[in-house]
Design a protein around this motif. Structure first.
Motif, PDB file in Angstrom:
ATOM      1  N   GLN A  38       0.861  -1.177   0.000  1.00  0.00           N
ATOM      2  CA  GLN A  38       0.000   0.000   0.000  1.00  0.00           C
ATOM      3  C   GLN A  38       0.897   1.226   0.000  1.00  0.00           C
ATOM      4  OE1 GLN A  38      -3.843   0.811   0.655  1.00  0.00           O
ATOM      5  NE2 GLN A  38      -3.379  -0.663  -0.956  1.00  0.00           N
ATOM      6  N   GLU A  43      -1.169   7.607   2.282  1.00  0.00           N
ATOM      7  CA  GLU A  43      -1.907   7.549   1.017  1.00  0.00           C
ATOM      8  C   GLU A  43      -2.606   6.204   0.830  1.00  0.00           C
ATOM      9  OE1 GLU A  43       0.152   8.921  -2.470  1.00  0.00           O
ATOM     10  OE2 GLU A  43       1.514  10.144  -1.265  1.00  0.00           O
ATOM     11  N   ASP A  44      -2.623   5.390   1.847  1.00  0.00           N
ATOM     12  CA  ASP A  44      -3.192   4.050   1.775  1.00  0.00           C
ATOM     13  C   ASP A  44      -4.705   4.084   1.985  1.00  0.00           C
ATOM     14  OD1 ASP A  44      -3.775   3.308   4.898  1.00  0.00           O
ATOM     15  OD2 ASP A  44      -2.057   4.643   4.677  1.00  0.00           O
ATOM     16  N   ARG A  45      -5.351   2.969   1.695  1.00  0.00           N
ATOM     17  CA  ARG A  45      -6.806   2.883   1.787  1.00  0.00           C
ATOM     18  C   ARG A  45      -7.310   2.901   3.228  1.00  0.00           C
ATOM     19  NH1 ARG A  45      -9.075  -1.128  -2.981  1.00  0.00           N
ATOM     20  NH2 ARG A  45      -8.066  -0.039  -4.736  1.00  0.00           N
ATOM     21  N   TYR A  46      -6.508   2.405   4.162  1.00  0.00           N
ATOM     22  CA  TYR A  46      -6.940   2.375   5.553  1.00  0.00           C
ATOM     23  C   TYR A  46      -7.003   3.788   6.129  1.00  0.00           C
ATOM     24  CZ  TYR A  46      -6.123  -2.607   5.091  1.00  0.00           C
ATOM     25  OH  TYR A  46      -6.174  -3.913   4.662  1.00  0.00           O
ATOM     26  N   ALA A  48      -7.419   6.497   4.345  1.00  0.00           N
ATOM     27  CA  ALA A  48      -8.542   7.162   3.682  1.00  0.00           C
ATOM     28  C   ALA A  48      -9.854   6.807   4.372  1.00  0.00           C
ATOM     29  CB  ALA A  48      -8.586   6.759   2.207  1.00  0.00           C
ATOM     30  N   ARG A  49     -10.011   5.548   4.740  1.00  0.00           N
ATOM     31  CA  ARG A  49     -11.209   5.118   5.446  1.00  0.00           C
ATOM     32  C   ARG A  49     -11.288   5.760   6.824  1.00  0.00           C
ATOM     33  NH1 ARG A  49     -16.414   4.051   5.721  1.00  0.00           N
ATOM     34  NH2 ARG A  49     -16.942   2.575   7.365  1.00  0.00           N
ATOM     35  N   ARG A 247      -0.687   2.628   7.195  1.00  0.00           N
ATOM     36  CA  ARG A 247      -1.863   1.757   7.118  1.00  0.00           C
ATOM     37  C   ARG A 247      -2.053   0.957   8.412  1.00  0.00           C
ATOM     38  NH1 ARG A 247      -0.332  -3.665   3.569  1.00  0.00           N
ATOM     39  NH2 ARG A 247       1.877  -3.214   3.299  1.00  0.00           N
TER      40      ARG A 247
END
Length: 358
Positions: A38, A43-46, A48-49, A247
């Protein structure tokens, strides 16, 4: 080679909620977040969530910045709301004053203006003692107020109390910081959403705890008013609080928010402190705990008491905890997310045995 377990997993103490391990659901979340690659530095999806979830709890303008520890969160938070010549009004028992080795002042150049608060809580009257001298070039300018929720003495601010302090601070041009190392315990004790005693109560920036509630070395700065708290992206890096593999920090924080795990874990810790307090009160009433008295309300997961120093030392040999004020035999007993009813009952038995021996 697999690392052997070097400690007794059944050993329990009442010194600090930092003594507790990592919550199993958090460990599972770390494993789930571990596969593949990631992007780094948030900048990772976690992450962002996490930004989305934090806004659900703290309001549409909230911004979250994961950091490594509570001192880092406080330093970053306070730096974001102050110029170099700014000062922070805080209780004399505040963690930023007593337990951070001068980091807020040394790292940022700010000045702490402390006032004595017997129960750890600031009031408007106490703030007014240091809220003066604006425009005087010989005095550090009071430009922020820092409150701790729950306080270092285990006490609790109601949403109305926070609102009154924030209104006063803002009327004097001061920002409001909340040290929320035990913010989850406060939410559980108050029985209201985070926003009720933070965003909606006028707080500008929060240090959101995690380590004391089952995380592995993760806290966060939550900016509630971006107009008052600025430069976080830069401040986090220059204060060495920016995680490259963010993340894993964000996944842990997400786990506390998921299905209210953080509040449920904190509520359990609070309940164990209430169980301890209740059992000790019964012992005082029936005369089986001679010399024991309480010094603060038990609002969350801390019990403050006084007892003979000799008994304190004997009890500590059997169960680990901290002195608070050695000169008067005051101690602090903390419960955690993994404290059990059996742990509490055994501790009460130890206290009773040693007090009877005195």
């Amino acid at each position: 080679m697999t690392l052997s377990t070097l400690h007794d997993p059944d050993w329990r103490g009442f010194a600090s909620d930092n003594y507790a391990g990592v919550h199993p659901e958090v460990l599972a979340a770390l494993a789930a977040a571990n596969g593949g690659h990631q992007p780094a530095y948030g900048e990772d999806r976690y992450t962002a969530r996490l930004r989305h979830v934090v806004r659900e709890h703290f309001g549409d303008r909230a911004e979250v910045f994961p950091v490594f520890n509570g001192t880092g969160a406080n330093v970053v938070s306070l730096t974001s709301v102050l110029p170099r010549w700014g000062a922070v009004i805080a209780a004399s028992t505040a963690h930023i004053h007593t337990d951070e080795a001068g980091a807020p002042e040394r790292m940022t150049g700010l000045k702490l203006l402390t006032v004595a608060a017997p129960d750890g809580k600031l009031t408007g009257e106490l703030i007014e003692r240091e809220a003066w001298g604006w425009g005087n070039e010989h005095r550090a300018q009071p430009l922020a107020v820092s409150v701790t929720q729950t306080t270092e003495l285990g006490t609790l601010y109601s949403p109305a109390e926070v609102r009154a302090l924030a209104d006063l601070a803002h009327s004097r041009g001061m920002a409001v910081h909340m040290d929320g190392a035990r913010l989850w315990n406060a939410a559980a004790a108050l029985g209201v959403p985070f926003g009720d005693f933070t965003t909606d109560a006028g707080v500008d920036v929060v240090s959101l705890g995690g380590t004391k509630n089952g995380l592995l070395g993760v806290e966060a700065v939550v900016v509630l008013d971006p107009d008052r708290a600025t430069g976080l992206s830069y401040l986090r890096k220059l204060t060495m609080q920016l995680s490259s593999k963010m993340r894993f920090a964000s996944a842990q924080l997400l786990t506390l928010f998921d299905d209210d795990l953080g509040v449920r874990s904190a509520a359990h810790a609070n309940a164990m402190a209430a169980r301890l307090r209740s059992a000790l009160e019964a012992g005082i009433a029936d005369g089986t705990l001679p010399g024991l008295a309480f010094t603060q309300d038990t609002a969350a997961n801390a019990v403050f008491a006084t007892l003979p120093v000799g008994a304190v030392d004997r009890i500590r040999e059997r169960v680990r905890f901290y002195d608070w004020d050695r000169t008067r035999g005051e101690v602090r007993w903390m419960t955690a997310w993994d404290t059990t009813a059996a742990d509490v009952d055994r501790f009460v038995d130890v206290i009773r045995e040693e007090l009877v021996r005195r």
